[in-house]
Design an enzyme around this catalytic site. Structure first.
Site, PDB file in Angstrom:
ATOM      1  NE  ARG A  91     -18.721   0.402  52.693  1.00 14.90           N
ATOM      2  CZ  ARG A  91     -18.076   0.599  54.074  1.00 14.90           C
ATOM      3  NH1 ARG A  91     -16.971  -0.132  54.745  1.00 14.90           N
ATOM      4  NH2 ARG A  91     -18.592   1.994  54.404  1.00 14.90           N
ATOM      5  CG  ASN A 123     -21.297   7.569  49.296  1.00 13.17           C
ATOM      6  OD1 ASN A 123     -21.762   7.614  50.638  1.00 13.17           O
ATOM      7  ND2 ASN A 123     -22.072   7.792  48.411  1.00 13.17           N
ATOM      8  CG  ASP A 151     -30.395   7.449  51.590  1.00 17.12           C
ATOM      9  OD1 ASP A 151     -30.242   6.143  50.695  1.00 17.12           O
ATOM     10  OD2 ASP A 151     -29.790   6.716  52.113  1.00 17.12           O
ATOM     11  NE  ARG A 154     -33.030   8.153  46.671  1.00 15.25           N
ATOM     12  CZ  ARG A 154     -31.737   8.439  47.073  1.00 15.25           C
ATOM     13  NH1 ARG A 154     -31.257   7.096  47.277  1.00 15.25           N
ATOM     14  NH2 ARG A 154     -30.967   8.907  45.413  1.00 15.25           N
ATOM     15  CG  HIS A 178     -25.426   6.133  53.328  1.00 18.87           C
ATOM     16  ND1 HIS A 178     -26.860   6.685  52.809  1.00 18.87           N
ATOM     17  CD2 HIS A 178     -24.425   6.407  51.775  1.00 18.87           C
ATOM     18  CE1 HIS A 178     -26.269   6.601  51.292  1.00 18.87           C
ATOM     19  NE2 HIS A 178     -25.556   6.998  50.835  1.00 18.87           N
TER      20      HIS A 178
END
Length: 306
Positions: A91, A123, A151, A154, A178
């Site tokens: 990451r 992101n 999210d 969802r 996130h």
């Protein structure tokens, strides 16, 4: 020829799937704005803008290809450009690559309109929102990220299937960082003014399974079709609409929370000045522990780009 709307929204990275979906959603939602599609790949931007403009003849908005300089003078600047994480890529390496991209974009946008609002979609959105604020020079309240809005949508869809209540009448959020360090604020969730978990149909429901379903959703879509873009496109367009129309609606977006000392996906009211106010959320001990983990992770990542 119809009058060009006075408000302008620019979509950086508009030649790609997420950017084009966002630009199309702005037109389809009837947002009365001039939508500029901007991309380093000029031909892609032109193609998407021409295609989307065909959908605008019955709508109040317009769409065309734009330049980075024009985008810098927009009322809302939506950034969907960025490098994708490669299989097995750390990451930290992805953040390094995207830092260079976001820095280049901000340089290209200069001078940025002092009243502009930046909406980060790329992101990792928490860290990139922080980088965008630092490199743009705009006040923190004018730079936000899409965060856990999708999210949370969802989550509400799943809860709607269980309870039989419309998703718009269920108040429940995914919070935190996130991605891997996001969590569900079960203790603050409400339905009809009462705690969600007191609803009769929520008895014996496995909350961990719901969380895992939300976490896996994007991966299922990516495995099936390569990427996700319709859901985030409508979310980004809705946030831009709130910024333009001063709706003061509350969304779980990446915003700078003073009490945390960092950007975080957290409920905030959004209006024409950006973040109008951020809210305290009631958490239990387990949720607060997850929050502290998210804060630490975001602060650690952002500290490398001060």
């Amino acid at each position: 020829m119809a009058t060009i709307p006075k408000q302008r929204v620019s979509v950086i990275g508009g030649g790609g799937n997420v950017g084009a979906s966002t630009a199309f959603a702005l037109i389809a939602k009837g947002v009365p704005a001039e939508v500029l599609v901007v991309d380093v790949v000029d031909k892609a931007a032109e193609g998407q803008a021409l295609d989307i403009s065909d959908a605008s003849f019955m709508m109040p908005g317009t769409c065309r290809k734009g330049s980075f300089k024009e985008a810098g003078q927009s009322d809302v600047i939506i950034i969907t450009a960025g490098a994708r994480q490669q299989p097995g890529e750390p990451r930290s390496n992805l953040i390094d690559r995207n830092y260079k991209i976001i820095k280049s974009i901000m340089d290209s946008l200069q001078p940025i309109k002092s009243s502009a609002k930046i909406l980060m979609v790329s992101n990792p959105v928490d860290v990139l929102t922080d980088i965008a604020q630092k490199t743009s020079g705009l006040p923190r309240k004018q730079v936000i990220g899409s965060g856990t809005y999708l999210d949370s949508g969802r989550l509400r869809n799943v809860l709607s299937e269980i309870t039989g209540v419309s998703p718009t009448s269920i108040h429940a959020y995914m919070l935190g960082e996130h991605g891997d360090n996001q969590f569900t604020g079960w203790s603050s969730a409400r339905i009809g003014g009462r705690p969600l978990l007191e609803h009769p149909k929520m008895k014996n429901v496995n909350l961990d399974e719901i969380y895992e379903k939300i976490q896996r959703k994007a991966y299922v879509i990516i495995d099936a079709k390569g990427s996700t873009y319709y859901g985030i496109g409508i979310c980004a367009a809705t946030l831009a609409e709130a910024l333009l129309n001063n709706t003061s609606q509350v969304f779980p977006v990446v915003n700078y929370v003073d009490s945390f000392g960092c950007y975080m996906s957290w409920p905030a009211a959004i209006g024409c000045d950006g973040v109008e106010q951020s809210f305290d959320v009631k958490l239990n001990k387990e949720e607060d522990k997850k929050l502290q983990t998210a804060i630490a992770a975001i602060k650690d990542a952002c500290s490398k780009y001060d």
